[in-house]
Write a protein that holds these residues in place. Structure first.
Motif, PDB file in Angstrom:
ATOM      1  N   VAL A  47       0.325 -25.955  24.466  1.00 41.32           N
ATOM      2  CA  VAL A  47       1.154 -24.891  25.049  1.00 41.32           C
ATOM      3  C   VAL A  47       2.494 -25.411  25.549  1.00 41.32           C
ATOM      4  N   GLY A  48       2.676 -26.720  25.584  1.00 41.69           N
ATOM      5  CA  GLY A  48       3.960 -27.284  25.955  1.00 41.69           C
ATOM      6  C   GLY A  48       4.153 -27.524  27.433  1.00 41.69           C
ATOM      7  N   TYR A  49       3.094 -27.449  28.224  1.00 37.01           N
ATOM      8  CA  TYR A  49       3.213 -27.698  29.658  1.00 37.01           C
ATOM      9  C   TYR A  49       2.831 -29.121  30.034  1.00 37.01           C
ATOM     10  N   GLY A  50       2.362 -29.864  29.096  1.00 33.87           N
ATOM     11  CA  GLY A  50       1.942 -31.223  29.383  1.00 33.87           C
ATOM     12  C   GLY A  50       2.873 -32.222  28.739  1.00 33.87           C
ATOM     13  N   PRO A  51       2.411 -33.447  28.640  1.00 31.20           N
ATOM     14  CA  PRO A  51       3.222 -34.487  28.019  1.00 31.20           C
ATOM     15  C   PRO A  51       3.482 -34.175  26.542  1.00 31.20           C
ATOM     16  N   THR A  52       4.448 -34.858  25.978  1.00 31.42           N
ATOM     17  CA  THR A  52       4.821 -34.617  24.578  1.00 31.42           C
ATOM     18  C   THR A  52       3.882 -35.294  23.587  1.00 31.42           C
ATOM     19  N   THR A  53       2.906 -36.017  24.101  1.00 31.04           N
ATOM     20  CA  THR A  53       1.883 -36.601  23.236  1.00 31.04           C
ATOM     21  C   THR A  53       0.507 -36.210  23.770  1.00 31.04           C
ATOM     22  N   PRO A  54      -0.449 -35.993  22.871  1.00 37.41           N
ATOM     23  CA  PRO A  54      -1.791 -35.645  23.332  1.00 37.41           C
ATOM     24  C   PRO A  54      -2.448 -36.843  24.023  1.00 37.41           C
ATOM     25  N   ASN A  55      -3.294 -36.558  25.004  1.00 37.52           N
ATOM     26  CA  ASN A  55      -3.977 -37.645  25.703  1.00 37.52           C
ATOM     27  C   ASN A  55      -5.144 -38.168  24.861  1.00 37.52           C
ATOM     28  N   PRO A  56      -5.673 -39.339  25.166  1.00 35.11           N
ATOM     29  CA  PRO A  56      -6.765 -39.917  24.376  1.00 35.11           C
ATOM     30  C   PRO A  56      -8.010 -39.019  24.303  1.00 35.11           C
ATOM     31  N   ASP A  57      -8.335 -38.311  25.383  1.00 32.13           N
ATOM     32  CA  ASP A  57      -9.490 -37.398  25.349  1.00 32.13           C
ATOM     33  C   ASP A  57      -9.267 -36.280  24.343  1.00 32.13           C
ATOM     34  N   CYS A  58      -8.056 -35.797  24.269  1.00 33.22           N
ATOM     35  CA  CYS A  58      -7.707 -34.751  23.316  1.00 33.22           C
ATOM     36  C   CYS A  58      -7.913 -35.254  21.887  1.00 33.22           C
ATOM     37  N   CYS A  59      -7.380 -36.414  21.589  1.00 32.06           N
ATOM     38  CA  CYS A  59      -7.501 -36.965  20.233  1.00 32.06           C
ATOM     39  C   CYS A  59      -8.960 -37.234  19.869  1.00 32.06           C
ATOM     40  N   GLN A  60      -9.740 -37.734  20.818  1.00 29.92           N
ATOM     41  CA  GLN A  60     -11.154 -37.976  20.557  1.00 29.92           C
ATOM     42  C   GLN A  60     -11.887 -36.664  20.312  1.00 29.92           C
ATOM     43  N   SER A  61     -11.560 -35.647  21.087  1.00 29.47           N
ATOM     44  CA  SER A  61     -12.176 -34.334  20.897  1.00 29.47           C
ATOM     45  C   SER A  61     -11.854 -33.777  19.517  1.00 29.47           C
ATOM     46  N   ALA A  62     -10.615 -33.952  19.083  1.00 28.30           N
ATOM     47  CA  ALA A  62     -10.221 -33.483  17.755  1.00 28.30           C
ATOM     48  C   ALA A  62     -11.007 -34.213  16.666  1.00 28.30           C
ATOM     49  N   GLN A  63     -11.188 -35.516  16.835  1.00 27.74           N
ATOM     50  CA  GLN A  63     -11.997 -36.285  15.873  1.00 27.74           C
ATOM     51  C   GLN A  63     -13.428 -35.748  15.835  1.00 27.74           C
ATOM     52  N   ASP A  64     -13.978 -35.443  17.000  1.00 29.24           N
ATOM     53  CA  ASP A  64     -15.351 -34.921  17.076  1.00 29.24           C
ATOM     54  C   ASP A  64     -15.465 -33.559  16.401  1.00 29.24           C
ATOM     55  N   VAL A  65     -14.466 -32.695  16.607  1.00 26.04           N
ATOM     56  CA  VAL A  65     -14.457 -31.379  15.955  1.00 26.04           C
ATOM     57  C   VAL A  65     -14.419 -31.554  14.443  1.00 26.04           C
ATOM     58  N   LEU A  66     -13.580 -32.445  13.984  1.00 24.42           N
ATOM     59  CA  LEU A  66     -13.444 -32.667  12.552  1.00 24.42           C
ATOM     60  C   LEU A  66     -14.733 -33.206  11.929  1.00 24.42           C
ATOM     61  N   LYS A  67     -15.464 -34.034  12.658  1.00 20.96           N
ATOM     62  CA  LYS A  67     -16.744 -34.554  12.154  1.00 20.96           C
ATOM     63  C   LYS A  67     -17.751 -33.429  11.904  1.00 20.96           C
ATOM     64  N   GLN A  68     -17.669 -32.362  12.705  1.00 21.99           N
ATOM     65  CA  GLN A  68     -18.575 -31.233  12.538  1.00 21.99           C
ATOM     66  C   GLN A  68     -18.240 -30.424  11.279  1.00 21.99           C
ATOM     67  N   ALA A  69     -16.993 -30.484  10.849  1.00 17.50           N
ATOM     68  CA  ALA A  69     -16.560 -29.765   9.650  1.00 17.50           C
ATOM     69  C   ALA A  69     -16.705 -30.689   8.443  1.00 17.50           C
ATOM     70  N   ASP A  70     -17.945 -30.994   8.092  1.00 17.02           N
ATOM     71  CA  ASP A  70     -18.217 -32.012   7.080  1.00 17.02           C
ATOM     72  C   ASP A  70     -18.396 -31.466   5.667  1.00 17.02           C
ATOM     73  N   THR A  71     -18.163 -30.178   5.468  1.00 15.69           N
ATOM     74  CA  THR A  71     -18.197 -29.604   4.121  1.00 15.69           C
ATOM     75  C   THR A  71     -16.936 -28.764   3.926  1.00 15.69           C
TER      76      THR A  71
END
Length: 119
Positions: A47-71
Motif C-alpha cells: 500500500v506504500g505506507y512502509g519501507p520501499t523494500t519488503p521485509n524478510p517475513d514478507c518475502c518468506q511468506s510469499a515463498q510459502d504461498v508460492l509453494k502451495q501453488a504447485d500445479t
C-alpha cells in the motif's frame, strides 16, 4: 501521522479480507483468504505506507504461498485471487511489479488487475 496512516491501511486491509471471504470461491485447495492472510506481512509494502523494500517475513511468506501453488491450475487460481485483490484494494502497482525481484522470487504470480490468468 504515520501511525494514523498505518491504522487506516490495516482497517482497509481487514475490510478487503471480509469482502474476499464473502465473494471468493475455494478452488483446488487454494482459497483466496489463505494467501491474503499469509501475505499480511507485506501489507504496508504493497500500500506504500512502509519501507520501499519488503521485509524478510514478507518475502518468506510469499515463498510459502508460492509453494502451495504447485500445479498450473493452483497457480491460475492464485492469479485470479491476486487479480481480485488488486481490484478490491488500493495497492501500489509499481511495488507489486518490483516485488518478485526485491524478494528474489523467480516464478511469482503477478498481482495485477489486467493480467490474463489463463495464459
Amino acid at each position: 501521522m504515520f501511525n494514523k496512516m498505518k491504522g487506516c491501511a490495516v482497517i482497509a486491509f481487514g475490510l478487503m479480507i471480509l469482502v474476499l471471504n464473502a465473494t471468493a470461491r475455494p478452488s483446488n485447495d487454494v482459497p483466496c483468504k489463505d494467501p491474503v492472510f499469509a501475505l499480511m506481512p507485506c501489507e504496508l509494502f504493497f500500500v506504500g505506507y512502509g519501507p520501499t523494500t519488503p521485509n524478510p517475513d514478507c518475502c518468506q511468506s510469499a515463498q510459502d504461498v508460492l509453494k502451495q501453488a504447485d500445479t498450473t491450475e493452483k497457480r491460475r487460481v492464485l492469479c485470479d485471487c491476486f487479480k481480485h485483490i488488486a481490484k478490491a484494494f488500493d495497492y501500489r502497482s509499481d511495488r507489486a511489479k518490483q516485488f518478485p525481484q526485491l524478494c528474489k522470487i523467480d516464478a511469482w504470480v503477478p498481482i495485477d488487475t489486467d493480467v490474463d490468468c489463463n495464459s
